[in-house]
Structures are given as C-alpha cells and as structure tokens.
Scaffold this active site. Structure first.
Site, PDB file in Angstrom:
ATOM      1  N   TYR A 143       0.854  -1.180   0.000  1.00  0.00           N
ATOM      2  CA  TYR A 143       0.000   0.000   0.000  1.00  0.00           C
ATOM      3  C   TYR A 143       0.890   1.229   0.000  1.00  0.00           C
ATOM      4  O   TYR A 143       1.861   1.313   0.753  1.00  0.00           O
ATOM      5  CB  TYR A 143      -0.891   0.003   1.246  1.00  0.00           C
ATOM      6  CG  TYR A 143      -1.789   1.227   1.359  1.00  0.00           C
ATOM      7  CD1 TYR A 143      -2.832   1.430   0.443  1.00  0.00           C
ATOM      8  CD2 TYR A 143      -1.596   2.180   2.365  1.00  0.00           C
ATOM      9  CE1 TYR A 143      -3.655   2.548   0.542  1.00  0.00           C
ATOM     10  CE2 TYR A 143      -2.418   3.290   2.463  1.00  0.00           C
ATOM     11  CZ  TYR A 143      -3.449   3.469   1.554  1.00  0.00           C
ATOM     12  OH  TYR A 143      -4.265   4.574   1.659  1.00  0.00           O
ATOM     13  N   ASP A 237       9.371   2.709  -0.114  1.00  0.00           N
ATOM     14  CA  ASP A 237       8.319   3.384   0.641  1.00  0.00           C
ATOM     15  C   ASP A 237       8.456   2.956   2.098  1.00  0.00           C
ATOM     16  O   ASP A 237       8.073   1.848   2.475  1.00  0.00           O
ATOM     17  CB  ASP A 237       6.938   3.024   0.082  1.00  0.00           C
ATOM     18  CG  ASP A 237       5.822   3.738   0.854  1.00  0.00           C
ATOM     19  OD1 ASP A 237       6.114   4.417   1.863  1.00  0.00           O
ATOM     20  OD2 ASP A 237       4.656   3.604   0.440  1.00  0.00           O
ATOM     21  N   LYS A 265       4.232   8.667   9.069  1.00  0.00           N
ATOM     22  CA  LYS A 265       3.972   8.074  10.380  1.00  0.00           C
ATOM     23  C   LYS A 265       4.956   8.552  11.465  1.00  0.00           C
ATOM     24  O   LYS A 265       4.795   9.651  11.957  1.00  0.00           O
ATOM     25  CB  LYS A 265       3.884   6.554  10.232  1.00  0.00           C
ATOM     26  CG  LYS A 265       2.707   6.212   9.271  1.00  0.00           C
ATOM     27  CD  LYS A 265       2.261   4.791   9.215  1.00  0.00           C
ATOM     28  CE  LYS A 265       0.968   4.669   8.431  1.00  0.00           C
ATOM     29  NZ  LYS A 265       1.021   4.018   7.143  1.00  0.00           N
TER      30      LYS A 265
HETATM   31  C1  LIG Z   1       0.387   4.506   5.782  1.00  0.00           C
HETATM   32  C2  LIG Z   1       1.141   4.312   4.528  1.00  0.00           C
HETATM   33  C3  LIG Z   1       1.018   5.192   3.441  1.00  0.00           C
HETATM   34  C4  LIG Z   1       0.009   6.301   3.406  1.00  0.00           C
HETATM   35  O1  LIG Z   1       0.224   7.238   4.392  1.00  0.00           O
HETATM   36  P1  LIG Z   1      -0.992   8.191   4.861  1.00  0.00           P
HETATM   37  O2  LIG Z   1      -0.359   9.118   5.842  1.00  0.00           O
HETATM   38  O3  LIG Z   1      -2.034   7.289   5.424  1.00  0.00           O
HETATM   39  O4  LIG Z   1      -1.484   8.896   3.647  1.00  0.00           O
HETATM   40  C5  LIG Z   1       1.852   5.014   2.353  1.00  0.00           C
HETATM   41  N1  LIG Z   1       2.742   4.012   2.329  1.00  0.00           N
HETATM   42  C6  LIG Z   1       2.884   3.139   3.336  1.00  0.00           C
HETATM   43  C7  LIG Z   1       3.909   2.062   3.253  1.00  0.00           C
HETATM   44  C8  LIG Z   1       2.073   3.243   4.461  1.00  0.00           C
HETATM   45  O5  LIG Z   1       2.185   2.349   5.451  1.00  0.00           O
END
Ligand SMILES: *Cc1c(COP(=O)(O)O)cnc(C)c1O
Length: 427
Positions: A143, A237, A265
């Site tokens: 994701y 990511d 995060k």
């Molecule tokens: C949470 C997450 C996102 C998206 O971040 P948001 O702050 O929810 O938009 C993108 N990539 C990874 C790997 C994530 O865990």
C-alpha cells in the site's frame, strides 16, 4: 460494554460515510462496533465507555513513544504558542531535514508534506519527471496511499498492467502501473519486458500493509540490478517502516541502496507529516529548483515539525530502543506461537524492530496471495475476543502491529494471558 460507542457510531453514520474518516477504522472485516476513543496514555487507549485497552496499533504506527507522550506534547505545546502555521520557512524544517539526511548516505535533500499518500504521490511524480518516463511498477499487497496511480489491482494475474481497484480511478491512469508479485523477481522481469518506459519500481521493503511480510535480501538485490539495467529508479516506501523497523528503517536490514525514500507516520510523532528524499541530483528536479511541481499550504507545518523533531532526536540519541522493542515484539509473538501450537492453531509470525505480524496460516507468507490464504474468519473471532479482554490489535489480518516504548514486558505477559484465554474459548 460498548453501549456509548454503539450510540456514537450510529450517530457518526448519519453524518460521515461509514461513520469513519478512514475505512479500516470501521471494523468491517472483524465485525462489531469500533470503540470510540476518548484518550490515550502510554501503551493504553481508553474508549468513551471507560474500557481500557493495551494498544498494539498506536495510531497505525506513528506513536513509537506511546500515547500522549509528555516530551512530544511539550514540544507541540511550546511551538503551538508561537502560532500554528505561517506558510513561510521556519528553522524547524531545516533542523528536521538535517536530522534525517545525516542518517542516510543516499539522501541529500528531503521535502516535507502532510501525509504518506502525498509523499509517495510526489516521489512518483518526481521519478517520472526525472526519468522522462510514465510507467511504474508496484507490488500486489503493498500500500502506498490512495493516490490514483497506486489504487491498482492485479486483474487477471500478476505482472500485467493494472486495473483500477476503486471506482473513480480512470483506467487511463492505472494503465501506467504494472503489478508484480512480492518476493518474485521473475514477475518484475516480465514487467520490464512489457514496458520500456518504466520510471520507477516502488516497494515497501518491509511490507506492513498485507500483514508483516519482509522482502528477501536476494529479491531486493535483484530489484536494484533490474532498475540499474533499465535506468529506472528504485523507491523504498518507508512511510511505515521508517524509524520503526530500525533507526534507518529497512536500510538497517539490507545492503540495497534505493534512489528515493518516502517517510511518514513516525517522523510526525502523531502529527500529519510525510516526506520524500533522494540524492541532490534527483531532488534538483523539484520545484522551485527544477520543473517538477509539488506544493502544500501546510507542508512542513511548524507544530508537526516540532513533534517530529522531538521524536527523531530522541530516537537518534537512544538507538538501542529498537533492540529493546524488538526483544519485546519477539517475546509477544514467540509466546503467541507457543500458545497457538498448544491449541493446534496454525500461526506464522514475523518481527522487524518494533513491528510485528501474525497470520493464522499453515504456510510461510511471502506475498499477498499467501497472506490471503490465512483464516480470516478465525482472525475476526480472535480479534473480537481480544477486544473484549482489553487488547487492541489492528482490526484486519492484513495489518502490522506495533510496540511502543511504554509497552513493557509486564504488558506483554498480560497480553499473552489474554491470548491464552481467547484461544481456549475459540478452539
Ligand atoms: C500509511 C502508509 C502510506 C500512506 O500514508 P498516509 O499518511 O495514510 O497517507 C503510504 N505508504 C505506506 C507504506 C504506508 O504504510
């Protein structure tokens, strides 16, 4: 007892689609009412009915020092007194950028945004602008936020051009996204054969959005090689794994060096922050230095920067914290595995620093297809039993769990007792 949460949920449903502002919060895959939260403290969440939970979600990752952490709050309050936003540069942005850049040889410059979604979306635009190419490769089960080109599902099989996984995303956009299978280099090769126009490969090097599924080292090495051969950029990511799996995220585990990295995060310490970084030559293409446009009214928000700075400085000053949290995570899933074995429940477990994952699955989980073969119905019942007993695990089999600093061995032991009780009830 979730009487007040039940009423709150019903009222929320009248005004907010599905009653929530992010879908997974609705508890759809596990059933029941989502507890409405009044406050958090350390490892605990308290709901509006007065129930207390040991929290293994920690706002889906950001709160490595736990809820309402005093040092973070002090930093936020102090900055907030000076104003919430200026739309002009502040010292805090450079300070946080410096703290992060110092940790990574492959990151010379970094740009702050307000969410992980925005970080990844912008990183991909930059990769496309830098290479002059349109197509991207992503992996099933990873994701990367909810921007259009990343809401893609596999269609008839992996290694194909993707289909939109949501109405509202034009197929014209997702045709530029090729899908490969996690930990399967052949599927990536097929993508490179299908397109000579690949700008980048984006991957969660420690996947946390299909449950916790780390990439194998040879696989990452293979990706690096393929990207180099084809002139594509490799993007890690690390919105979830950054400052969670280790101080250097997945780069603390692998020798593979990505061209770009995205964060989110933990770097906001609970405030909305995302970021993307790369070597100077790539970042030079970003506006206003270069032609690739990217902007944000609240980007690098001073209150959010103060929170992030406080957290990142503390982690850097105390890097041992990752070993400590990892030992606790191992204690949790190791104990869980023993209990599951004793009850004849198949369980797969995994740990990376303060992240952990478990699947009710007979076989090791290497990719999303493996993960989907887990016993989702059993997971739902297990989750309900744990909520009843005051343990708050993520409400989906396809999510990672998080240990925060205040969640100590005593709370792990308490959790294991509750797991034992739940298993007795369920099997
Ligand atoms: C949470 C997450 C996102 C998206 O971040 P948001 O702050 O929810 O938009 C993108 N990539 C990874 C790997 C994530 O865990």
């Amino acid at each position: 007892m979730l009487e007040r949460s039940k009423a709150a949920y019903e009222e929320a449903l009248r005004y907010i689609p599905g009653g929530v502002d992010s879908p997974v919060r609705a508890f759809k895959s596990v059933g029941g009412v989502p507890p409405f939260i009044e406050r958090g403290e350390g490892a605990y969440l308290y709901d509006i009915d007065g129930n207390r939970y040991i929290d293994y979600v920690q706002s889906w990752g950001p709160l490595i020092f736990g809820h309402a952490d005093k040092e973070t709050l002090d930093a936020v309050c102090e900055q907030a007194q000076k104003g919430l936003s200026f739309g002009a540069p502040t010292l805090l942005e450079t300070e946080l950028a410096k703290e992060i850049v110092e940790l990574f040889d492959n990151i010379d410059k970094i740009r702050f945004v307000s969410s992980g979604t925005e970080a990844v979306m912008s990183a991909i635009r930059l990769a496309r602008g830098y290479t002059g190419r349109d197509d991207i490769i992503k992996f099933e089960g990873c994701y990367h936020g909810h921007s259009d080109s990343l809401l893609v599902s596999a269609g008839s099989g992996a290694a194909t051009f993707g289909n939109p996984s949501s109405p509202g995303v034009p197929a014209d956009f997702t045709k530029h996204t090729l899908l490969a299978r996690y930990n399967d280099l052949e599927s990536v090769k097929r993508c490179f054969e299908a397109s000579a126009n690949i700008a980048c490969v984006i991957i969660e090097p420690i996947a946390g959005n299909m449950g916790l599924v780390p990439a194998e080292e040879e696989f990452l090495q293979g990706l690096r090689k393929l990207c180099d051969e084809h002139g594509a950029l490799l993007i890690f990511d690390e919105v979830m794994s950054g400052f969670r799996a280790s101080l250097r995220g997945a780069q603390g585990y692998t020798d593979v060096v990505p061209d770009m990295v995205t964060f989110g995060k933990v770097i906001g310490g609970g405030m909305p922050v995302g970021a993307f970084g790369a070597r100077a030559e790539i970042m030079a293409h970003l506006s206003p230095e270069g032609p690739v446009y990217q902007a944000g009214t609240l980007s690098g928000n001073p209150v959010a920067m103060a929170a992030g700075l406080s957290v990142i400085r503390r982690l850097k000053a105390n890097p041992k914290i990752f070993e400590i949290l990892e030992a606790r995570a191992k204690g949790l899933v190791g104990g869980f595995k023993k209990i599951a074995d004793a009850h004849g429940v198949p369980l797969q477990v995994e740990v990376r620093g303060s992240m952990f994952g478990f699947f009710f699955n007979e076989n090791p989980v290497k990719n999303f297809d493996d993960a989907k073969r887990s016993d989702l119905e059993f997971f739902a019942r297990f989750h309900q039993e744990m909520i009843k007993r005051g343990v708050y695990f993520a409400c989906s089999q396809f999510e990672a769990g998080f240990i925060c600093e205040p969640l100590d061995e005593k709370l792990i032991d308490e959790t294991l007792e509750k797991i034992e009780e739940a298993m007795k009830k369920l099997v």
